[in-house]
Design a protein around this motif. Structure first.
Motif, PDB file in Angstrom:
ATOM      1  N   TYR A  60       0.808  -1.213   0.000  1.00 50.31           N
ATOM      2  CA  TYR A  60       0.000   0.000   0.000  1.00 50.31           C
ATOM      3  C   TYR A  60       0.845   1.267   0.000  1.00 50.31           C
ATOM      4  O   TYR A  60       0.702   2.123  -0.867  1.00 50.31           O
ATOM      5  N   GLU A  71      -4.046  -0.354  -4.167  1.00 57.90           N
ATOM      6  CA  GLU A  71      -5.256  -0.072  -3.395  1.00 57.90           C
ATOM      7  C   GLU A  71      -5.598  -1.300  -2.557  1.00 57.90           C
ATOM      8  O   GLU A  71      -5.158  -2.410  -2.853  1.00 57.90           O
ATOM      9  N   HIS A  72      -6.400  -1.093  -1.529  1.00 58.52           N
ATOM     10  CA  HIS A  72      -6.740  -2.195  -0.623  1.00 58.52           C
ATOM     11  C   HIS A  72      -7.447  -3.347  -1.342  1.00 58.52           C
ATOM     12  O   HIS A  72      -7.199  -4.513  -1.024  1.00 58.52           O
ATOM     13  N   THR A 123     -10.883  -6.882   2.020  1.00 59.24           N
ATOM     14  CA  THR A 123     -10.443  -5.495   1.955  1.00 59.24           C
ATOM     15  C   THR A 123     -10.316  -4.927   3.369  1.00 59.24           C
ATOM     16  O   THR A 123      -9.374  -4.189   3.667  1.00 59.24           O
ATOM     17  N   GLY A 124     -11.247  -5.271   4.231  1.00 59.04           N
ATOM     18  CA  GLY A 124     -11.205  -4.810   5.624  1.00 59.04           C
ATOM     19  C   GLY A 124      -9.964  -5.301   6.349  1.00 59.04           C
ATOM     20  O   GLY A 124      -9.364  -4.557   7.131  1.00 59.04           O
ATOM     21  N   SER A 140      -7.120  -5.983   4.928  1.00 62.36           N
ATOM     22  CA  SER A 140      -6.001  -5.212   4.385  1.00 62.36           C
ATOM     23  C   SER A 140      -5.910  -3.859   5.082  1.00 62.36           C
ATOM     24  O   SER A 140      -4.830  -3.440   5.509  1.00 62.36           O
ATOM     25  N   LYS A 141      -7.030  -3.180   5.217  1.00 60.68           N
ATOM     26  CA  LYS A 141      -7.049  -1.877   5.887  1.00 60.68           C
ATOM     27  C   LYS A 141      -6.622  -2.005   7.341  1.00 60.68           C
ATOM     28  O   LYS A 141      -5.851  -1.187   7.853  1.00 60.68           O
ATOM     29  N   SER A 142      -7.116  -3.031   7.998  1.00 59.82           N
ATOM     30  CA  SER A 142      -6.778  -3.266   9.402  1.00 59.82           C
ATOM     31  C   SER A 142      -5.287  -3.556   9.571  1.00 59.82           C
ATOM     32  O   SER A 142      -4.636  -3.031  10.483  1.00 59.82           O
ATOM     33  N   HIS A 171      -3.338  -0.361   9.196  1.00 56.32           N
ATOM     34  CA  HIS A 171      -3.477   0.455  10.399  1.00 56.32           C
ATOM     35  C   HIS A 171      -2.581  -0.078  11.522  1.00 56.32           C
ATOM     36  O   HIS A 171      -1.866   0.688  12.176  1.00 56.32           O
TER      37      HIS A 171
END
Length: 187
Positions: free
Chosen positions: A138, A144-145, A156-157, A159-161, A164
């Motif tokens: 990223y 992108e996620h 996708t969640g 990946s975002k987590s 973070h």
């Protein structure tokens, strides 16, 4: 470093010429290692990913589009190799449970401004493999996620987590490093 391969080098590699393979290896070693170091936990893993990448290059040189820079194709091979390495070794890696991660407030100050390249690589390598991979894809590679989720076979969640949490861990490591350096200066 030349971005495109000469026809002589390309033909030699296609023909299995060891001298040409060695020339390519030497010419792009530093470039490849700089990519692999970001995805690996240590130099040995980096070398393994890099060597596997070169094997793929040598075996599939016919897939290289000579109209595009070799570095782009090689980079893609190395990133895919790092992802495959990650997937293959995921069950063997020590991962950090969510209960061990604490919230680190964002001070607004960027500690990375003062870090040298290798210090940053060391910090990235210290991340758990899941966080390290998503962070690299990223932040550094610009995916992108949704793309990351597809590459890694995660949501996708997730990946975002993972991104973070990678940032939290990096912030915590930077904070600890800054505190250690400050205490050494005061001694």
């Amino acid at each position: 470093m030349e971005k495109y391969l000469s026809n002589k080098l390309l033909n030699g590699i296609s023909g299995g010429d060891r001298k040409c393979q060695e020339m390519l290896y030497k010419q792009f070693y530093s470039y490849g290692m700089s990519i692999c170091l970001r995805y690996a936990a240590n130099r040995e893993e980096s070398l393994e990913i890099l060597h596997d990448g070169y094997l793929n290059v040598f075996q599939h040189i016919d897939r290289y589009d000579t109209q595009r820079p070799f570095t782009l194709w090689f980079r893609r091979i190395l990133i895919n190799g790092a992802i495959n390495y990650h997937k293959k070794n995921l069950n063997h890696s020590g991962h950090l449970g969510l209960e061990h991660i604490s919230e680190i407030p964002d001070s607004g100050k960027s500690a990375t401004d003062d870090l040298k390249y290798m210090e940053m690589i060391e910090l990235i390598q210290a991340l758990p493999i899941r966080y390290r991979t998503v962070f690299n894809l990223y932040v550094i590679e610009g995916y992108e996620h949704q793309e990351i989720a597809e590459m890694l076979g995660i949501s996708t969640g997730t990946s975002k987590s993972n991104l973070h949490r990678a940032r939290q861990k990096l912030r915590a490591m930077l904070t600890n490093r800054n505190h250690e350096e400050a205490s050494i200066k005061h001694e």
